[in-house]
Design an enzyme around this catalytic site. Structure first.
Site, PDB file in Angstrom:
ATOM      1  N   GLU A 213      22.132  32.817  70.317  1.00 25.17           N
ATOM      2  CA  GLU A 213      23.395  32.363  70.050  1.00 25.17           C
ATOM      3  C   GLU A 213      23.466  32.433  68.742  1.00 25.17           C
ATOM      4  OE1 GLU A 213      23.491  28.064  72.565  1.00 25.17           O
ATOM      5  OE2 GLU A 213      21.321  28.618  72.264  1.00 25.17           O
ATOM      6  N   HIS A 237      18.901  28.897  82.332  1.00 30.84           N
ATOM      7  CA  HIS A 237      19.602  30.074  82.358  1.00 30.84           C
ATOM      8  C   HIS A 237      18.565  31.364  82.423  1.00 30.84           C
ATOM      9  CE1 HIS A 237      22.817  27.695  81.375  1.00 30.84           C
ATOM     10  NE2 HIS A 237      22.708  27.613  80.316  1.00 30.84           N
ATOM     11  N   LYS A 337      18.594  29.987  68.596  1.00 27.23           N
ATOM     12  CA  LYS A 337      19.921  29.546  67.869  1.00 27.23           C
ATOM     13  C   LYS A 337      20.085  30.039  66.394  1.00 27.23           C
ATOM     14  CE  LYS A 337      20.761  25.323  70.340  1.00 27.23           C
ATOM     15  NZ  LYS A 337      21.903  25.915  71.111  1.00 27.23           N
ATOM     16  N   LYS A 342      25.892  36.470  68.873  1.00 30.63           N
ATOM     17  CA  LYS A 342      26.060  35.726  70.227  1.00 30.63           C
ATOM     18  C   LYS A 342      25.980  37.022  71.308  1.00 30.63           C
ATOM     19  CE  LYS A 342      28.873  33.122  73.588  1.00 30.63           C
ATOM     20  NZ  LYS A 342      30.010  32.499  73.677  1.00 30.63           N
TER      21      LYS A 342
END
Length: 489
Positions: A213, A237, A337, A342
């Site tokens: 991310e 996920h 993160k 992405k």
């Protein structure tokens, strides 16, 4: 081709003015309407605590549709038809008396689909409220993650829902399972003998799953700091993707046949105890750095941050599956993160041929790779070895892709968003893209062991600069096995 809409229903969206509903769910419902997949009699109910004029809240929803639906796909006639289906009802989800008004709006004729875009703490009172006014018997409920923060809390949430709704009317949503490329994993593996005959420890050396991310916390500090990246991403996920990659062929495409095979994978995951953590798991937390050339703060410098937090924003780990198919094949999982980009992808590394006959310096190139890109730009590519062209090249090798890029190959066909597919499957009553209770429990059981090990060790997460690919120890995690992350990130 004639499009056949699904049976009519009343779709009630609890938490209708929240970010998920406005940014993802209403646009997905609009796209289903635009595609002719909503029955003319299907109605939409937006439910939220906010009081005031209904027209004001409907205008808010319309404003977000104009913002989040691409301009070429926002057709004024469809938008007005969609808004004509939509009503708003102010409700306190904790007040049992408010459910009578909901029952009056729903009426007696249609099936009700209740989507809980709310914190899991509200699932129990919402279910009880629906049951109290006689709506439970004809309702399917859709549960958003996270369902609990460990095995015990997830059981509490699921048991509370199960008191009113059986498993065959409970849909636990993981939006990754609705992605076109994830769905193609089933077809790729089980409709092509080219792959399925090679899909085992005899031919595959290792597997990578990366979900990176670029964003930071985005105002979700209160939730995320209690969860962390392991609970937020690995538990659902990444383990779901691992299951789809590693599962054995189901007997058919029914929901329980597919989910039975996924549960077998979760049961076969080798536990990682505290003594193994330093070699098999890396936990990180981003510090100040830059994304796309712009400075960004560290995790502890975000708005409303707790400067002493030891919550992880990055996890990399080496997992093993103890069964005949995957014995000795490591699965490297990585998510974080504030990564440079992405990116969600799966890389299957096939073993090199047993006898090498080409130039010695090119030996590291050998080994086919299947790259399954989930986002951005969904695609599937098979890296194969071919000869360089030219009279002066001899038998020099090059690695190149045989590629299926969905947006290029199917130019005339729009790729549906994951939520569109999932909402449509709920309306159809098809559960094979949704997560069963025992899947949730086995995933938590495995993750709880990791969390317990971290607590026992008491080590702080390792720092990494925002805009990097995580702590240096995440590189060491894979290089210890003589490998590297695909792409030399």
């Amino acid at each position: 081709m004639t499009v056949t809409p699904v049976e009519p229903c009343t779709f009630a969206l609890f938490g209708a003015l929240g970010d998920l509903a406005l940014r993802k769910l209403f646009p997905a419902l609009y796209q289903l309407d635009r595609a002719g997949l909503l029955c003319p009699d299907t109605r939409l109910l937006a439910l939220a605590r906010e009081s005031g004029e209904e027209s004001r809240h409907l205008a808010t929803i319309a404003e977000h549709l104009r913002r989040h639906v691409p301009g070429v796909e926002l057709e004024e006639g469809v938008l007005q038809r969609f808004l004509g289906r939509l009503d708003y009802l102010s409700m306190d989800f904790l007040n049992a008396g408010d459910y009578a008004a909901l029952a009056d709006r729903v009426g007696e004729a249609q099936r009700l689909i209740a989507y809980f875009a709310t914190p899991a703490a509200l699932y129990e009172p919402i279910c009880a409220g629906l049951a109290e006014v006689g709506l439970a018997e004809r309702t399917r409920v859709v549960l958003e993650k996270p369902i609990g923060h460990d095995l015990a809390s997830s059981r509490k949430v699921n048991d509370a829902v199960a008191r009113h709704f059986p498993e065959d009317r409970t849909y636990r949503i993981d939006h990754y399972l609705g992605k076109e490329t994830v769905q193609n994993l089933i077809a790729l593996r089980f409709a092509n003998s080219l792959f399925e005959t090679q899909w085992n420890q005899n031919h595959i050396s290792h597997v990578e799953i990366t979900v990176a991310e670029q964003v930071g916390i985005e105002g979700r500090w209160g939730y995320f700091d209690k969860a962390g990246q392991l609970r937020d991403m690995i538990q659902n996920h990444l383990l779901q993707l691992l299951c789809l990659i590693a599962m054995d062929p189901p007997s058919d495409l029914s929901a329980d046949s597919i989910r039975d095979e996924k549960v077998k994978v979760l049961k076969a995951l080798a536990p990682i105890d505290a003594a193994q953590l330093s070699q098999q798991v890396v936990r990180g937390q981003y510090v100040a750095g830059s994304i796309l050339g712009k400075p960004v703060p560290g995790y502890l410098e975000e708005d409303n941050a707790n400067p002493s937090s030891d919550t992880e924003t990055f996890v990399a780990l080496r997992a093993e599956i103890r069964n005949w198919r995957w014995a000795g094949v490591p699965f490297y999982l990585r998510t974080g993160k504030r990564m440079p980009e992405k990116l969600s992808q799966i890389v299957i590394h096939f073993k090199a041929p047993p006898h090498y006959i080409f130039a010695a310096e090119q030996r590291p190139l050998i080994g086919n790779k299947l790259i399954i890109r989930l986002q951005p730009n969904e695609s599937i590519a098979l890296q194969v070895m071919t000869k360089e062209q030219g009279l002066d090249k001899g038998m020099q090798l090059r690695s190149g892709p045989l590629q299926l890029n969905f947006s290029d190959t199917y130019r005339s066909a729009r790729i549906p968003d994951a939520y569109e597919r999932l909402l449509l499957e709920v309306m159809k009553g098809n559960q094979n893209l949704f997560v069963r209770k025992d899947e949730i429990e086995h995933a938590w059981l495995w993750c709880d062991r990791l969390i317990a090990g971290w607590r026992l060790q008491g080590e702080a997460p390792k720092p990494y600069a925002a805009g990097s690919w995580g702590p240096l120890s995440s590189i060491a995690l894979i290089t210890r096995d003589g490998r590297s992350w695909y792409g030399d990130f």
